[in-house]
Motif scaffolding. Structure first.
Motif, PDB file in Angstrom:
ATOM      1  N   PHE A 155      17.875 -18.197 -74.850  1.00  0.00           N
ATOM      2  CA  PHE A 155      17.749 -19.308 -73.930  1.00  0.00           C
ATOM      3  C   PHE A 155      19.094 -19.805 -73.571  1.00  0.00           C
ATOM      4  CE2 PHE A 155      17.557 -23.413 -71.842  1.00  0.00           C
ATOM      5  CZ  PHE A 155      16.510 -23.270 -71.047  1.00  0.00           C
ATOM      6  N   ARG A 156      19.604 -19.554 -72.280  1.00  0.00           N
ATOM      7  CA  ARG A 156      21.009 -20.317 -72.002  1.00  0.00           C
ATOM      8  C   ARG A 156      20.522 -20.988 -70.800  1.00  0.00           C
ATOM      9  NH1 ARG A 156      24.771 -14.948 -72.828  1.00  0.00           N
ATOM     10  NH2 ARG A 156      24.165 -14.446 -75.083  1.00  0.00           N
ATOM     11  N   ASP A 157      21.284 -22.399 -70.576  1.00  0.00           N
ATOM     12  CA  ASP A 157      20.865 -23.454 -69.714  1.00  0.00           C
ATOM     13  C   ASP A 157      21.855 -23.297 -68.575  1.00  0.00           C
ATOM     14  OD1 ASP A 157      19.580 -25.327 -68.399  1.00  0.00           O
ATOM     15  OD2 ASP A 157      20.391 -26.819 -69.767  1.00  0.00           O
ATOM     16  N   GLU A 158      21.625 -22.019 -67.820  1.00  0.00           N
ATOM     17  CA  GLU A 158      22.373 -21.608 -66.481  1.00  0.00           C
ATOM     18  C   GLU A 158      22.452 -23.237 -65.559  1.00  0.00           C
ATOM     19  OE1 GLU A 158      24.289 -19.206 -65.944  1.00  0.00           O
ATOM     20  OE2 GLU A 158      23.648 -17.663 -67.341  1.00  0.00           O
ATOM     21  N   ILE A 159      23.705 -23.150 -65.108  1.00  0.00           N
ATOM     22  CA  ILE A 159      23.848 -24.564 -64.359  1.00  0.00           C
ATOM     23  C   ILE A 159      23.133 -24.322 -63.043  1.00  0.00           C
ATOM     24  CG2 ILE A 159      25.882 -23.758 -63.360  1.00  0.00           C
ATOM     25  CD1 ILE A 159      26.665 -26.612 -63.342  1.00  0.00           C
ATOM     26  N   ALA A 168      14.002 -18.077 -82.801  1.00  0.00           N
ATOM     27  CA  ALA A 168      14.596 -18.480 -81.574  1.00  0.00           C
ATOM     28  C   ALA A 168      15.299 -19.901 -81.849  1.00  0.00           C
ATOM     29  CB  ALA A 168      13.518 -18.557 -80.555  1.00  0.00           C
ATOM     30  N   VAL A 169      14.660 -20.920 -82.559  1.00  0.00           N
ATOM     31  CA  VAL A 169      15.309 -22.184 -82.831  1.00  0.00           C
ATOM     32  C   VAL A 169      16.432 -22.062 -84.060  1.00  0.00           C
ATOM     33  CG1 VAL A 169      14.739 -24.469 -83.427  1.00  0.00           C
ATOM     34  CG2 VAL A 169      13.193 -23.074 -81.747  1.00  0.00           C
ATOM     35  N   GLN A 170      17.280 -22.423 -83.862  1.00  0.00           N
ATOM     36  CA  GLN A 170      18.317 -22.346 -84.802  1.00  0.00           C
ATOM     37  C   GLN A 170      19.048 -23.798 -85.176  1.00  0.00           C
ATOM     38  OE1 GLN A 170      21.328 -19.726 -83.489  1.00  0.00           O
ATOM     39  NE2 GLN A 170      19.905 -18.433 -82.673  1.00  0.00           N
ATOM     40  N   PRO A 171      19.198 -24.141 -86.448  1.00  0.00           N
ATOM     41  CA  PRO A 171      19.715 -25.415 -87.057  1.00  0.00           C
ATOM     42  C   PRO A 171      21.235 -25.536 -86.797  1.00  0.00           C
ATOM     43  CG  PRO A 171      19.691 -23.985 -88.951  1.00  0.00           C
ATOM     44  CD  PRO A 171      18.872 -23.231 -87.842  1.00  0.00           C
ATOM     45  N   ALA A 172      21.393 -26.665 -86.499  1.00  0.00           N
ATOM     46  CA  ALA A 172      22.982 -26.767 -85.830  1.00  0.00           C
ATOM     47  C   ALA A 172      24.009 -26.749 -86.839  1.00  0.00           C
ATOM     48  CB  ALA A 172      22.934 -28.634 -85.630  1.00  0.00           C
ATOM     49  N   GLU A 173      23.567 -26.777 -88.295  1.00  0.00           N
ATOM     50  CA  GLU A 173      24.510 -26.737 -89.140  1.00  0.00           C
ATOM     51  C   GLU A 173      25.360 -25.284 -89.187  1.00  0.00           C
ATOM     52  OE1 GLU A 173      21.674 -29.734 -90.569  1.00  0.00           O
ATOM     53  OE2 GLU A 173      21.419 -27.772 -89.740  1.00  0.00           O
ATOM     54  N   LEU A 174      24.531 -24.162 -88.914  1.00  0.00           N
ATOM     55  CA  LEU A 174      25.089 -22.931 -88.864  1.00  0.00           C
ATOM     56  C   LEU A 174      26.104 -23.015 -87.780  1.00  0.00           C
ATOM     57  CD1 LEU A 174      22.316 -20.437 -89.462  1.00  0.00           C
ATOM     58  CD2 LEU A 174      24.320 -20.769 -90.718  1.00  0.00           C
ATOM     59  N   GLY A 209      29.200 -25.148 -75.128  1.00  0.00           N
ATOM     60  CA  GLY A 209      29.262 -25.653 -73.663  1.00  0.00           C
ATOM     61  C   GLY A 209      27.749 -25.980 -73.446  1.00  0.00           C
ATOM     62  N   PRO A 210      27.518 -26.397 -72.288  1.00  0.00           N
ATOM     63  CA  PRO A 210      26.287 -27.084 -71.851  1.00  0.00           C
ATOM     64  C   PRO A 210      25.231 -26.033 -71.445  1.00  0.00           C
ATOM     65  CG  PRO A 210      27.992 -27.121 -69.995  1.00  0.00           C
ATOM     66  CD  PRO A 210      28.817 -26.556 -71.219  1.00  0.00           C
ATOM     67  N   GLN A 211      25.825 -24.400 -71.819  1.00  0.00           N
ATOM     68  CA  GLN A 211      24.741 -23.431 -71.741  1.00  0.00           C
ATOM     69  C   GLN A 211      23.779 -23.662 -72.787  1.00  0.00           C
ATOM     70  OE1 GLN A 211      26.812 -19.594 -71.260  1.00  0.00           O
ATOM     71  NE2 GLN A 211      25.956 -19.509 -69.267  1.00  0.00           N
ATOM     72  N   MET A 212      24.231 -24.222 -73.737  1.00  0.00           N
ATOM     73  CA  MET A 212      23.177 -24.227 -75.098  1.00  0.00           C
ATOM     74  C   MET A 212      22.347 -25.588 -74.989  1.00  0.00           C
ATOM     75  SD  MET A 212      24.258 -25.266 -79.061  1.00  0.00           S
ATOM     76  CE  MET A 212      25.418 -23.761 -79.366  1.00  0.00           C
ATOM     77  N   LEU A 213      20.919 -25.037 -75.027  1.00  0.00           N
ATOM     78  CA  LEU A 213      20.014 -26.303 -75.158  1.00  0.00           C
ATOM     79  C   LEU A 213      19.988 -26.645 -76.571  1.00  0.00           C
ATOM     80  CD1 LEU A 213      17.663 -27.622 -73.598  1.00  0.00           C
ATOM     81  CD2 LEU A 213      16.141 -25.780 -74.127  1.00  0.00           C
ATOM     82  N   LYS A 214      20.249 -28.025 -76.663  1.00  0.00           N
ATOM     83  CA  LYS A 214      20.270 -28.849 -77.849  1.00  0.00           C
ATOM     84  C   LYS A 214      18.900 -29.570 -77.881  1.00  0.00           C
ATOM     85  CE  LYS A 214      25.228 -28.545 -78.319  1.00  0.00           C
ATOM     86  NZ  LYS A 214      26.405 -29.385 -78.892  1.00  0.00           N
ATOM     87  N   CYS A 257      19.109 -25.888 -81.925  1.00  0.00           N
ATOM     88  CA  CYS A 257      19.228 -25.224 -80.384  1.00  0.00           C
ATOM     89  C   CYS A 257      18.453 -24.320 -80.102  1.00  0.00           C
ATOM     90  CB  CYS A 257      20.798 -24.769 -80.335  1.00  0.00           C
ATOM     91  SG  CYS A 257      21.216 -23.378 -81.367  1.00  0.00           S
ATOM     92  N   PHE A 258      18.067 -24.020 -79.117  1.00  0.00           N
ATOM     93  CA  PHE A 258      17.376 -22.637 -78.709  1.00  0.00           C
ATOM     94  C   PHE A 258      18.305 -21.641 -78.618  1.00  0.00           C
ATOM     95  CE2 PHE A 258      13.015 -21.414 -77.187  1.00  0.00           C
ATOM     96  CZ  PHE A 258      13.234 -20.021 -77.056  1.00  0.00           C
ATOM     97  N   GLY A 259      18.322 -20.591 -79.323  1.00  0.00           N
ATOM     98  CA  GLY A 259      19.164 -19.707 -79.588  1.00  0.00           C
ATOM     99  C   GLY A 259      19.699 -18.937 -78.347  1.00  0.00           C
ATOM    100  N   PRO A 260      21.134 -18.969 -77.888  1.00  0.00           N
ATOM    101  CA  PRO A 260      21.685 -18.418 -76.705  1.00  0.00           C
ATOM    102  C   PRO A 260      21.962 -17.101 -77.287  1.00  0.00           C
ATOM    103  CG  PRO A 260      23.221 -19.912 -77.438  1.00  0.00           C
ATOM    104  CD  PRO A 260      22.171 -20.255 -78.374  1.00  0.00           C
ATOM    105  N   THR A 261      22.330 -17.162 -78.814  1.00  0.00           N
ATOM    106  CA  THR A 261      22.682 -15.740 -79.233  1.00  0.00           C
ATOM    107  C   THR A 261      22.633 -15.853 -80.758  1.00  0.00           C
ATOM    108  OG1 THR A 261      24.802 -14.168 -79.574  1.00  0.00           O
ATOM    109  CG2 THR A 261      25.346 -16.568 -79.365  1.00  0.00           C
ATOM    110  N   HIS A 262      22.950 -14.805 -81.729  1.00  0.00           N
ATOM    111  CA  HIS A 262      22.518 -14.891 -83.084  1.00  0.00           C
ATOM    112  C   HIS A 262      23.500 -14.448 -83.894  1.00  0.00           C
ATOM    113  CE1 HIS A 262      18.469 -15.873 -81.403  1.00  0.00           C
ATOM    114  NE2 HIS A 262      18.007 -15.858 -82.782  1.00  0.00           N
ATOM    115  N   GLU A 263      24.888 -14.638 -83.616  1.00  0.00           N
ATOM    116  CA  GLU A 263      25.975 -14.377 -84.456  1.00  0.00           C
ATOM    117  C   GLU A 263      25.905 -15.199 -85.938  1.00  0.00           C
ATOM    118  OE1 GLU A 263      27.112 -12.597 -80.779  1.00  0.00           O
ATOM    119  OE2 GLU A 263      26.540 -14.693 -81.249  1.00  0.00           O
ATOM    120  N   GLU A 264      25.572 -16.421 -85.717  1.00  0.00           N
ATOM    121  CA  GLU A 264      25.448 -17.185 -86.868  1.00  0.00           C
ATOM    122  C   GLU A 264      24.232 -16.786 -87.810  1.00  0.00           C
ATOM    123  OE1 GLU A 264      28.186 -19.599 -84.040  1.00  0.00           O
ATOM    124  OE2 GLU A 264      26.405 -18.387 -84.039  1.00  0.00           O
ATOM    125  N   VAL A 265      23.096 -16.966 -87.126  1.00  0.00           N
ATOM    126  CA  VAL A 265      22.068 -16.626 -88.080  1.00  0.00           C
ATOM    127  C   VAL A 265      21.923 -15.228 -88.786  1.00  0.00           C
ATOM    128  CG1 VAL A 265      19.392 -16.428 -87.896  1.00  0.00           C
ATOM    129  CG2 VAL A 265      20.523 -18.026 -86.395  1.00  0.00           C
TER     130      VAL A 265
END
Length: 574
Positions: free
Chosen positions: A139-143, A73-79, A90-95, A105-113
């Protein structure tokens, strides 16, 4: 299972902040409990429903040839930096940062991984195609997280990703996933519609959304009752109107006083003219340039279509001050007549459907009548599709007229093509030994969202009406005098065993409560069938069976109850 030993706490009233009926009922029925804004614990009853949905999704994905895995669920920024999405998601991503100050980041989606996994393992065309999926927390940080699990910040999702040697094979798998999704929603017992959709932030080319039909749905869906056409209103094309021949003897442009009439509806009423002959002018800013959009007064701007017009990117609506500076007028009275011809004018195609219009005169309190687009506007007008379709519009497939219905998006499939494989260098060697980027597809289902969508589609004033395939229990036995009457206890135990032998899940309400209280709770949590078992029924040799969906009550001989449910089981309890 006995209710007295099951962790269930029901509420008579839902908390005041619960707006949607699904949110209210999930809290009242003890399916979830709020931890924080957009964060919910799944209680035992709710988890039973969630797991049943997961099982159906998993079975159909496996049947379709996909392979399950589980990614962090936790992904490195480099990807994310490799694809450029670290900065633009955007701000939906919890960094977050770890103890070494490294970015994650706490993954909002997993295309990169998933692409990183495949690029390390796939070398040859002989290893393709492959479809990998997971059922995992996102996790997506909905406003403004709201509506319970419908728009929560943390949610359960099934996301699958396929990799191919060419676009033709991607299309094959896309169709395979389309069919798998259709089977999933049919097995879930939900009324749904698959619609063509915009690809949005995920990117790619082709895209379909799967919507559970419900009046409370956030999305408007355009469909043709006479054909298979269906599309999200964001994407549905508004066909060009029939060509009109403008009269050479049309009335001259006339300025009229229209005090306190800033809305199209007010203008139409004040001038006693149909609203479809009032021209709506909307000012936007794109690349620091002011652009005017023209629509009929009875139509609404489609922002997705507008964002795809050539030369428009990341547009926003102009401020009052920007409008005054460019046009010398307050909003509500602006129009395309007499303005600087260098200002770009983009009109919806429907603007060609009337000979003349009423529009703002760029003077507060005044409008122009008898505006002839081709005669009275100095600048060039670009005509394109920038509006929402409405009921009665011709279907884009030309097989009838469109209708509009509401839907809750619970699934989305994409043809990603090479967007991520090129950015992350996910490549393979083709038959000729040449390096090629993989073609990719992406297929998501909002597993936890389906729970809420099912309730939005199935409920009444008494509570939830589950489809049998995902109900937490199939049958409830409401016992009257359970603790006092041994015969009642024995009969309940015998019924439970025989029903379980049919593959049915049974909940025995053995609480020392009045029948009305038991019935209210069992109807609230939505168990499809209730058997009322008490001393009187045993003496009569007849037990009462209540059908939660139809509300029908019938008395059946005790010896015939198992046959009754055997036939229901054969028909999936529906």
């Amino acid at each position: 299972m006995k209710l007295s030993s099951f962790y269930l706490n029901t509420l008579r009233e839902a908390p005041s902040e619960a707006e949607l009926i699904s949110h209210q009922l999930m809290l009242r029925a003890g399916l979830i409990k709020k931890l924080g804004a957009g964060l919910y614990s799944w209680l035992p009853l709710g988890l039973r429903v969630l797991r049943k949905i997961e099982t159906i999704v998993r079975e159909e994905m496996n049947r379709a040839g996909a392979h399950e895995l589980l990614m962090p669920a936790v992904q490195p920024a480099e990807l994310w930096q490799e694809t450029g999405r670290w900065a633009i998601f955007g701000p939906q991503m919890l960094k977050i940062k770890d103890r070494h100050e490294r970015d994650f980041c706490f993954g909002p989606t997993h295309e990169e991984v998933i692409t990183d996994i495949v690029r390390q393992d796939i070398r040859s065309y002989r290893q393709l195609p492959v479809n990998l999926y997971q059922i995992q927390t996102k996790f997506r940080d909905e406003i403004r997280p709201r509506f319970g699990v419908m728009r929560a910040r943390e949610f359960v999702m099934k996301d699958a990703y396929s990799f191919h040697t060419d676009y033709e094979d991607l299309q094959r798998e896309y169709h395979n996933m389309y069919e798998a999704y259709s089977r999933i929603f049919e097995r879930l017992g939900l009324r749904y519609r698959a619609v063509a959709a915009d690809t949005g932030a995920i990117g790619g080319t082709g895209s379909h959304e799967f919507h559970v039909l419900a009046d409370s749905g956030e999305d408007a869906i355009a469909y043709c009752p006479d054909s298979e056409y269906a599309a999200n209103v964001e994407l549905a094309e508004a066909l060009p109107p029939p060509q009109i021949s403008r009269s050479k003897d049309s009335q001259p442009l006339t300025e009229v006083s229209t005090p306190n009439t800033t809305r199209c509806e007010d203008v139409a009423k004040f001038l006693n003219t149909p609203i479809n002959t009032v021209l709506k002018t909307i000012a936007i800013i794109s690349d620091d340039q002011l652009i005017l959009l023209l629509l009929r007064g009875d139509h609404q701007l489609n922002e997705v279509k507008t964002s795809k017009v050539d030369g428009i990117s990341n547009f926003r609506f102009a401020s009052d001050e920007e409008i005054k500076r460019a046009l010398g007028c307050v909003p509500g009275y602006i129009g395309p007549v007499g303005i600087n011809p260098d200002i770009r004018l983009i009109a919806d195609r429907s603007v060609n459907s009337a000979e003349t219009f009423v529009c703002g005169a760029n003077k507060e309190g005044f409008h122009f009548q008898h505006v002839d687009i081709s005669r009275d506007i100095r600048g060039k007008v670009e005509f394109t599709d920038i509006r929402n379709v409405i009921a009665g519009d011709p279907s884009p497939d030309q097989k009838g007229s469109l209708e509009i219905m509401r839907g809750i998006e619970v699934g989305h499939i994409f043809q990603l093509r090479t967007k991520y494989s090129e950015a992350l260098k996910c490549q393979y060697l083709d038959k000729d030994g040449k390096t090629q980027p993989t073609e990719m597809g992406c297929y998501g289902i909002g597993v936890s969202r389906i729970v809420a969508a099912a309730i939005e589609q199935g409920h009444d004033e008494r509570g939830i009406i589950w489809p049998a395939s995902i109900a937490p229990f199939h049958v409830a036995i409401a016992t009257i005098g359970y603790k006092k009457n041994e015969e009642v206890r024995d009969c309940a135990a015998k019924l439970e065993k025989e029903l379980m032998n049919l593959g049915m899940e049974v909940l025995i309400d053995d609480r020392d409560e009045r029948p009305g209280v038991m019935f209210a709770d069992l109807e609230l949590i939505g168990i499809p069938y209730r058997i009322t078992l008490g001393e009187r029924g045993l003496k009569e040799g007849m037990l009462e069976i209540f059908d939660r969906k139809s509300g029908a009550i019938e008395k059946i001989k005790i010896d015939s109850i198992i046959d009754f449910f055997r036939s229901k089981k054969a028909n999936q309890l529906n």
